[in-house]
Design an enzyme around this catalytic site. Structure first.
Site, short mmCIF file in Angstrom:
data_model
loop_
_atom_site.label_atom_id
_atom_site.label_comp_id
_atom_site.label_asym_id
_atom_site.label_seq_id
_atom_site.Cartn_x
_atom_site.Cartn_y
_atom_site.Cartn_z
N GLY A 17 9.84 22.75 117.90
CA GLY A 17 9.58 22.85 116.46
C GLY A 17 8.11 22.64 116.19
N GLY A 20 6.70 22.81 112.84
CA GLY A 20 6.41 22.59 111.43
C GLY A 20 5.44 21.44 111.29
CG LEU A 21 4.11 19.93 107.42
CD1 LEU A 21 4.32 19.26 106.08
CD2 LEU A 21 2.61 20.17 107.65
CB ALA A 22 7.59 16.58 112.17
N GLY A 23 6.37 18.68 114.06
CA GLY A 23 6.15 19.15 115.42
C GLY A 23 4.74 19.63 115.68
NE ARG A 29 13.22 16.05 95.11
CZ ARG A 29 12.56 16.54 96.13
NH1 ARG A 29 13.13 16.59 97.33
NH2 ARG A 29 11.34 17.01 96.00
CD GLU A 38 15.18 18.35 106.50
OE1 GLU A 38 16.19 18.53 105.78
OE2 GLU A 38 14.25 19.18 106.56
CG LEU A 91 5.39 17.90 102.27
CD1 LEU A 91 4.30 18.58 101.45
CD2 LEU A 91 5.96 18.88 103.29
#
Length: 642
Positions: free
Chosen positions: A40, A42-45, A330, A425, A441
């Site tokens: 992955g 994305g932001l984390a990976g 939310r 996540e 984020l």
């Protein structure tokens, strides 16, 4: 299954610093000897791969897309939280910690959440240094806005494109390491299995999406950063490629799955328009800073919004929650929108929508100011609905968005398979029963830039790892099991599609079952019914699903089939988890557990814990394990936003 959270001793505010000092290190000369796999980007990976490579490790990074720039992190809109207190309005690390743990209904570990709040301030400095174009005030200082669940302004943003800009920052850092030769990038690969040898994660098995080839890759540690599982519902705000497969395959190899029923329903989404839709579109929570949520006071009112006078409008969030108003968390906003529609006050053709109105803000601040804040969001809404929010209210309705559940991890973000880490996540660690806006984020970048490297160094510094090869038996067995599963998926594809079902038809059936019975509101009767009906859908899939093409080519039907097969298995522990938690907390509303005012009612005596599920084998009931939660620095209280 052992659930040792390994939370450091000592005062809350010193745990992380103490932990970093006491952890083992790997000296710079030795780091190049070790290889880390990051699944992955994305932001984390992406941030994790860049950080580990910058420190000298050899990194193999895998992404399902053609480029890391296409990771689902790009879809995040509204902002990222950090306790900088630039507005001097009373924010602090402790307040961000408290808001986050309260927003999650006191169902997360204190130590993990406090560390997240601490690290948040460093994230902003790092991203500014990378050139992320955060919004700024006239004097050049970084701007902030409010988000749900907070009474301070702590959300940094880049218009409605914050995720995209942060991802480009991480991608730039990753590209630097690819160019330096310390990261080898594997695009268009889907992880199919974790390879466990001698009780440790030592590699992965992947499928090359372009050629269909099954590949094996070895490493010293494996880091999963594969996002959430919201697509179990078919319709969600997630990208269509988002899936549970990597996490689920790790679970089947022994990793605990924590709180799988904790799924966030986002209140600000474009409503469903018809059966042809494949996904839903999120409208940023930041819109609730200036947009006012309302419905007609009269049931079944079909007049246009402009024809409904002010005195006949119910601004129900402002009336019910005067302290937080439209910026309630939310889960609260979602439940109240559903309640209004259930009362017959919904709007639009389906009557499953409420209004989000910017007329007052435009009158107060002017069109130019409002468009400057939200212009790209307004344009996106208009392109999808053919309605201009500058002239008439948006219509919104709750939809599945984020998943708080995920692989169980300890304080070092390691699963209970040694050497297998889960970040972003993909893990359960920071958000409890409900994630506050602009915190996804924050967690992804905290895990990737500032936490995972410390954890990996400690693991490598305290364990002697034997050399391993993709020719070892563990890799051969993993590859064979992947090939067998693919063959099983394709077994119904001979003889043509007559009398068979497409993957999407069965996925929709699963999604409806989950939304109706394990969605925004749940009860024992419906959950038990869903548990009884699920095996029939699963059997229908394996007996009658039709997948055109074969495995030695690009085959999107085969890709989707593999993910749906995992969703069908995963859905069982989601339902079982919801059944065992006979309380309402955060996103998880049990209709049997409500206050007199229809608010979620927790049961701290019975359920102040993390529910962790262990895989017991094919067709065997999963085992439930408990990690108790203790609160020494905050007192769990009934959440009130009034």
């Amino acid at each position: 299954m052992e659930l040792n959270a390994r939370v450091p001793a000592g005062p809350l505010e010193k745990k992380w610093d103490t932990h970093r000092f006491s952890n083992k290190l790997v000296n710079p000369a030795n780091r190049r000897k070790y290889t880390a796999i990051v699944v992955g980007t994305g932001l984390a990976g992406g941030s994790a791969a860049a950080t580990l490579a910058e420190q000298g490790y050899t990194v193999k990074a895998f992404c399902i897309q053609d480029s890391p720039r296409r990771a689902h992190s790009i879809a995040a809109q509204g902002g990222i939280n950090a306790a900088k207190n630039y507005q001097n309005d009373g924010d602090s690390v402790f307040r961000l910690f408290y808001d986050t743990i309260k927003g999650g209904d006191f169902r997360a570990r204190e130590a993990n959440v406090y560390r997240l709040a601490q690290v948040s301030t460093e994230i902003i400095d790092q991203c500014v240094a990378q050139g992320v174009p955060f919004a700024r005030e006239y004097g050049g200082t970084l701007a902030n806005r409010s988000f749900g669940g907070a009474q301070v302004s702590r959300t940094f943003y880049a218009r409605g494109q914050t995720g995209q800009q942060l991802l480009l920052g991480a991608y730039g850092a990753l590209s630097r390491q690819i160019h330096a030769g310390r990261v080898k990038m594997f695009n268009r690969r889907e992880m199919m299995d974790v390879v466990v040898a001698d009780g440790r994660a030592r590699g992965i098995t992947v499928r090359n999406i372009i050629t269909g080839e099954i590949e094996s890759h070895e490493a010293d540690v494996v880091i999963l950063a594969t996002g959430g599982y919201g697509n179990v519902y078919f319709l969600s705000t997630n990208a269509m490629a988002s899936n549970v497969t990597a996490a689920w395959r790790a679970h089947k190899k022994g990793a605990g799955f924590a709180n799988p029923s904790f799924v966030q329903i986002h209140p600000t989404c474009i409503p469903v328009h018809g059966d042809y839709q494949s996904k839903l579109t999120l409208m940023s929570e930041s819109l609730r800073n200036d947009g006012r949520v309302w419905v007609p006071k009269k049931q079944g009112d079909t007049r246009l919004p402009a024809d409904i006078p002010e005195e006949e409008r119910d601004y129900y969030l402002e009336n019910k929650y005067p302290s937080f108003g439209n910026l309630v968390p939310r889960d609260v906003a979602s439940r109240n929108a559903k309640e209004q529609c259930d009362l017959g006050k919904g709007v639009g053709s389906t009557r499953l929508a409420v209004y989000l109105d910017f007329a007052d803000a435009i009158k107060r601040d002017g069109e130019a100011t409002i468009f400057k804040k939200y212009g790209n969001l307004f344009q996106m809404y208009q392109k999808i609905t053919d309605s201009d929010p500058m002239k008439e209210p948006m219509m919104i309705y709750p939809a599945v968005h984020y998943t708080m559940g995920g692989l169980w991890v300890d304080y070092d973000l390691m699963t209970n398979i040694p050497g297998l880490f889960a970040i972003g996540e993909c893990n359960f660690s920071d958000h409890g029963a409900n994630r506050l806006g602009a915190s996804a984020l924050m967690q992804g970048l905290a895990d990737g830039y500032f936490i995972i490297a410390t954890s990996v160094a400690h693991y490598l510094g305290t364990n002697k790892l034997d050399n391993i090869s993709v020719h070892d038996q563990a890799f051969i067995d993993s590859k064979r099991s992947v090939e067998d599963r693919i063959a099983k998926l394709l077994k119904n594809s001979s003889g043509g599609p007559a009398g068979k079902f497409t993957v999407d038809e069965i996925h929709k059936e699963l999604g409806k079952l989950m939304w109706d019975n394990c969605g925004m509101a749940r009860n024992k009767e419906d959950l038990e019914k869903a548990l009884k009906e699920l095996p029939a859908i699963k059997q229908k899939f394996w007996d009658y699903v039709y997948i055109p093409g074969d495995t030695k080519e690009i085959n999107q039907s085969l890709e989707r089939a593999g993910r749906v097969a995992d969703f069908l298995e995963f859905a069982e522990i989601m339902i079982r988890d919801a059944l065992t938690r006979e309380e309402s907390c955060g996103c998880h509303l049990r209709e049997e557990s409500q206050t007199e005012e229809n608010e979620a009612k927790r049961d701290d005596k019975k359920y102040s814990h993390v529910s962790v599920w262990e895989y017991s084998g094919e067709d065997a009931e999963p085992k439930l394990h408990i990690e108790p939660l203790s609160f020494e620095n905050v007192t769990p209280s009934q959440r009130s936003y009034k």
